[in-house]
Scaffold this motif. Structure first.
Motif, mmCIF file in Angstrom:
data_model
loop_
_atom_site.group_PDB
_atom_site.id
_atom_site.type_symbol
_atom_site.label_atom_id
_atom_site.label_comp_id
_atom_site.label_asym_id
_atom_site.label_seq_id
_atom_site.Cartn_x
_atom_site.Cartn_y
_atom_site.Cartn_z
ATOM 1 N N ARG A 1 0.808 -1.220 0.000
ATOM 2 C CA ARG A 1 0.000 0.000 0.000
ATOM 3 C C ARG A 1 0.840 1.268 0.000
ATOM 4 O O ARG A 1 0.325 2.357 -0.288
ATOM 5 C CB ARG A 1 -0.924 -0.012 1.228
ATOM 6 N N SER A 2 2.120 1.156 0.314
ATOM 7 C CA SER A 2 2.979 2.342 0.306
ATOM 8 C C SER A 2 3.468 2.685 -1.096
ATOM 9 O O SER A 2 4.007 3.770 -1.323
ATOM 10 C CB SER A 2 4.187 2.125 1.221
ATOM 11 N N ARG A 3 3.285 1.778 -2.032
ATOM 12 C CA ARG A 3 3.764 2.000 -3.391
ATOM 13 C C ARG A 3 2.881 3.022 -4.105
ATOM 14 O O ARG A 3 1.669 3.029 -3.958
ATOM 15 C CB ARG A 3 3.781 0.675 -4.173
ATOM 16 N N ARG A 4 3.493 3.892 -4.896
ATOM 17 C CA ARG A 4 2.769 4.908 -5.646
ATOM 18 C C ARG A 4 2.622 4.496 -7.112
ATOM 19 O O ARG A 4 3.170 3.487 -7.537
ATOM 20 C CB ARG A 4 3.487 6.261 -5.539
ATOM 21 N N SER A 5 1.899 5.290 -7.870
ATOM 22 C CA SER A 5 1.655 4.971 -9.277
ATOM 23 C C SER A 5 2.871 5.238 -10.152
ATOM 24 O O SER A 5 3.341 4.366 -10.888
ATOM 25 C CB SER A 5 0.477 5.784 -9.818
ATOM 26 N N LEU A 6 3.407 6.457 -10.069
ATOM 27 C CA LEU A 6 4.415 6.878 -11.031
ATOM 28 C C LEU A 6 5.619 7.572 -10.412
ATOM 29 O O LEU A 6 6.747 7.298 -10.799
ATOM 30 C CB LEU A 6 3.764 7.818 -12.066
ATOM 31 N N VAL A 7 5.393 8.473 -9.464
ATOM 32 C CA VAL A 7 6.481 9.255 -8.881
ATOM 33 C C VAL A 7 6.714 8.771 -7.455
ATOM 34 O O VAL A 7 5.792 8.822 -6.625
ATOM 35 C CB VAL A 7 6.148 10.763 -8.869
ATOM 36 N N PRO A 8 7.913 8.275 -7.133
ATOM 37 C CA PRO A 8 8.166 7.748 -5.777
ATOM 38 C C PRO A 8 7.780 8.710 -4.678
ATOM 39 O O PRO A 8 8.126 9.904 -4.745
ATOM 40 C CB PRO A 8 9.676 7.495 -5.798
ATOM 41 N N PHE A 9 7.022 8.202 -3.699
ATOM 42 C CA PHE A 9 6.602 8.927 -2.490
ATOM 43 C C PHE A 9 5.607 10.068 -2.753
ATOM 44 O O PHE A 9 5.151 10.705 -1.803
ATOM 45 C CB PHE A 9 7.816 9.516 -1.751
ATOM 46 N N VAL A 10 5.275 10.325 -4.010
ATOM 47 C CA VAL A 10 4.429 11.482 -4.335
ATOM 48 C C VAL A 10 3.104 11.074 -4.953
ATOM 49 O O VAL A 10 2.020 11.383 -4.432
ATOM 50 C CB VAL A 10 5.169 12.451 -5.285
ATOM 51 N N PHE A 11 3.159 10.363 -6.098
ATOM 52 C CA PHE A 11 1.935 10.006 -6.820
ATOM 53 C C PHE A 11 2.034 8.610 -7.393
ATOM 54 O O PHE A 11 2.992 8.295 -8.080
ATOM 55 C CB PHE A 11 1.670 10.998 -7.959
#
Length: 252
Positions: free
Chosen positions: A242-252
């Motif tokens: 669940r900590s993984r983002r779509s495209l930009v690490p830690f942001v989106f």
């Protein structure tokens, strides 16, 4: 050949507008290739390796043709950045296409990709060879050096992420798995992130409207695909990080 400045501006603005339109459409519905293909409704399908080869090849051949017919008075910077562009598309058309294990590709999407790559190949090559004016002292140009570094970092991320995706499944397996390793620890679209970083570096190095237009189009076209992949993983796998983002690490 003289610089066709109005044509360069028109193609660049058209690419920016096309990117914005694609973004609006693709946020609502994903592009119908890869895992999102409905083979039952596609009239003509092309094997993935052949499709990727034919689709990406014009972005390599058109610049090479313009290079061969140039008069040789262009700046070293322009030549270097065009060879960077060609390097990416050599890798995509002649290496990635041979290694991919993707699903058959809709003919109409392949054809539209060929048209885009032809136009973009001409736009980038003509601008860098006949329109761009750069000073000879390039090694002291901060955004040029930074752009080169960012480009090759992005290319490394892209190639490494594609390698991870190709080796997710053992021979004969068809089910999807959660990609792990590299930047996939942080984002679902690590391969797309790498390609976006590539073209942002390319645009930074060139500092021009045509290269910015291409970087902008890339973000608009593959950014939403990373978002849809992320949603796909969340819906399909209960143990998805669940900590993984779509495209930009830690942001989106």
């Amino acid at each position: 050949m003289q610089c066709q400045e109005l044509l360069m501006q028109g193609l660049s603005l058209g690419m920016i507008l096309g990117g914005a339109m694609h973004f609006v459409c693709l946020v609502k519905s994903h592009a119908a290739y890869g895992r999102y293909v409905d083979a039952s409704t596609s009239s003509v399908m092309v094997p993935a390796r052949l499709a990727w080869f034919l689709q990406e090849l014009p972005a390599l051949l058109v610049p090479l043709l313009l290079l061969l017919t140039a008069d040789g008075n262009q700046s070293f910077k322009g030549h270097l950045m065009l060879w960077m562009f060609c390097l990416h598309y050599f890798q995509r058309s002649c290496i990635y296409s041979l290694l991919t294990k993707g699903r058959p590709y809709p003919f109409n999407i392949m054809l539209s990709g060929m048209v885009f790559c032809s136009i973009n190949g001409f736009l980038q090559a003509h601008y860098l060879l006949h329109c761009a004016a750069y000073q000879d002292i390039w090694f002291s140009d901060g955004h040029f050096i930074a752009g080169l570094i960012i480009f090759f970092i992005g290319m490394g991320i892209n190639i490494h992420s594609d390698h991870i995706l190709r080796n997710l499944r053992k021979p004969g397996e068809v089910s999807y798995k959660i990609p792990k390793g590299g930047l996939f620890q942080y984002v679902s679209g690590a391969n797309y992130f790498g390609e976006i970083v590539e073209w942002l570096g390319y645009a930074l190095a060139s500092w021009s409207l045509p290269t910015f237009a291409f970087a902008f189009f890339t973000i608009c076209f593959i950014g939403p695909r990373a978002y849809h992949h992320h949603r796909f993983y969340i819906e399909k796998f209960k143990d998805f990080p669940r900590s993984r983002r779509s495209l930009v690490p830690f942001v989106f």
